[in-house]
Design a protein around this motif. Structure first.
Motif, mmCIF file in Angstrom:
data_model
loop_
_atom_site.group_PDB
_atom_site.id
_atom_site.type_symbol
_atom_site.label_atom_id
_atom_site.label_comp_id
_atom_site.label_asym_id
_atom_site.label_seq_id
_atom_site.Cartn_x
_atom_site.Cartn_y
_atom_site.Cartn_z
ATOM 1 N N TYR A 285 0.789 -1.026 0.003
ATOM 2 C CA TYR A 285 -0.173 -0.217 0.222
ATOM 3 C C TYR A 285 1.108 1.310 -0.092
ATOM 4 C CZ TYR A 285 -3.830 3.182 1.093
ATOM 5 O OH TYR A 285 -4.314 4.383 1.233
ATOM 6 N N GLU B 134 0.940 4.076 -2.902
ATOM 7 C CA GLU B 134 0.531 5.557 -2.675
ATOM 8 C C GLU B 134 1.583 6.391 -2.964
ATOM 9 O OE1 GLU B 134 -2.406 7.201 -1.439
ATOM 10 O OE2 GLU B 134 -3.054 5.237 -2.364
ATOM 11 N N SER C 237 2.065 6.713 -6.807
ATOM 12 C CA SER C 237 1.088 7.371 -7.227
ATOM 13 C C SER C 237 1.168 9.037 -7.076
ATOM 14 C CB SER C 237 -0.353 6.845 -7.097
ATOM 15 O OG SER C 237 -0.541 7.422 -5.764
ATOM 16 N N LEU D 6 -14.189 9.775 1.529
ATOM 17 C CA LEU D 6 -13.319 9.208 0.502
ATOM 18 C C LEU D 6 -13.982 8.716 -0.742
ATOM 19 C CD1 LEU D 6 -11.798 6.191 2.751
ATOM 20 C CD2 LEU D 6 -10.761 8.344 2.087
ATOM 21 N N ASP D 7 -13.079 8.795 -1.748
ATOM 22 C CA ASP D 7 -13.585 8.799 -3.204
ATOM 23 C C ASP D 7 -13.586 7.141 -3.433
ATOM 24 O OD1 ASP D 7 -10.881 7.605 -4.045
ATOM 25 O OD2 ASP D 7 -10.517 9.424 -4.832
ATOM 26 N N ASP E 270 -12.127 4.960 -5.352
ATOM 27 C CA ASP E 270 -10.929 4.047 -5.093
ATOM 28 C C ASP E 270 -10.470 3.928 -3.899
ATOM 29 O OD1 ASP E 270 -11.248 3.895 -8.057
ATOM 30 O OD2 ASP E 270 -9.923 5.441 -8.636
ATOM 31 N N LYS E 271 -10.334 5.097 -3.101
ATOM 32 C CA LYS E 271 -9.813 4.927 -1.730
ATOM 33 C C LYS E 271 -10.588 4.225 -1.078
ATOM 34 C CE LYS E 271 -6.176 7.376 -2.681
ATOM 35 N NZ LYS E 271 -4.954 6.638 -2.845
ATOM 36 N N GLN F 29 -9.937 0.531 -1.639
ATOM 37 C CA GLN F 29 -8.620 0.274 -1.023
ATOM 38 C C GLN F 29 -8.443 0.018 0.618
ATOM 39 O OE1 GLN F 29 -6.132 3.580 -2.139
ATOM 40 N NE2 GLN F 29 -4.720 2.210 -3.507
ATOM 41 N N LEU F 30 -9.463 0.655 1.153
ATOM 42 C CA LEU F 30 -9.517 0.507 2.575
ATOM 43 C C LEU F 30 -10.314 -0.597 2.917
ATOM 44 C CD1 LEU F 30 -9.260 1.893 5.504
ATOM 45 C CD2 LEU F 30 -11.824 3.087 4.909
#
Length: 126
Positions: free
Chosen positions: A29, A33, A36, A89-90, A92-93, A96-97
């Motif tokens: 992760y 991050e 990115s 959060l969007d 995608d996030k 991921q979470l």
């Protein structure tokens, strides 16, 4: 602002204190991050990004005994997230979470040593 390369290295060194499965997920992760954000130059995005990672590092060092310690056996790693933050959060996030949560839950069911506190499942997004 913190030196990004130094912060990155310190996080990965501190991850050495985590159980193997959690370390693997955490390392992947962190690498993703930071990768990115490699080409982002706008400080309005970078300052909060590095601030959050610095806070994560400080919390993790406190819970594990620091980046130079050897398997401190912390009874709790991490912290619960504010539901309001999760809702912001969007997609995608949020995904991921959820993946990180699943990975930690998988580790909890395989381990009886109590190294990771089980957390609440993130609420469904509206």
């Amino acid at each position: 602002m913190t030196n990004p390369a130094n912060l990155y290295r310190r996080i990965l060194r501190t991850h050495r204190m985590l159980p193997r499965e959690i370390r693997f997920v955490g390392d992947q992760y962190v690498k993703s991050e930071f990768r990115s954000h490699r080409n982002i130059t706008d400080k309005k995005y970078l300052i909060p990004f590095f601030t959050q990672w610095a806070e994560y590092l400080a919390l993790l060092q406190k819970q594990t005994g620091g980046e130079g310690a050897t398997h401190a056996g912390a009874s709790r790693i991490g912290r619960h997230m504010d539901p309001e933050l999760i809702n912001r959060l969007d997609d995608d996030k949020a995904e991921q979470l959820l993946e990180l949560h699943r990975a930690s839950q998988n580790h909890d069911t395989q381990s009886n040593d109590g190294a990771v506190e089980q957390g609440a499942v993130p609420p469904k997004r509206k």
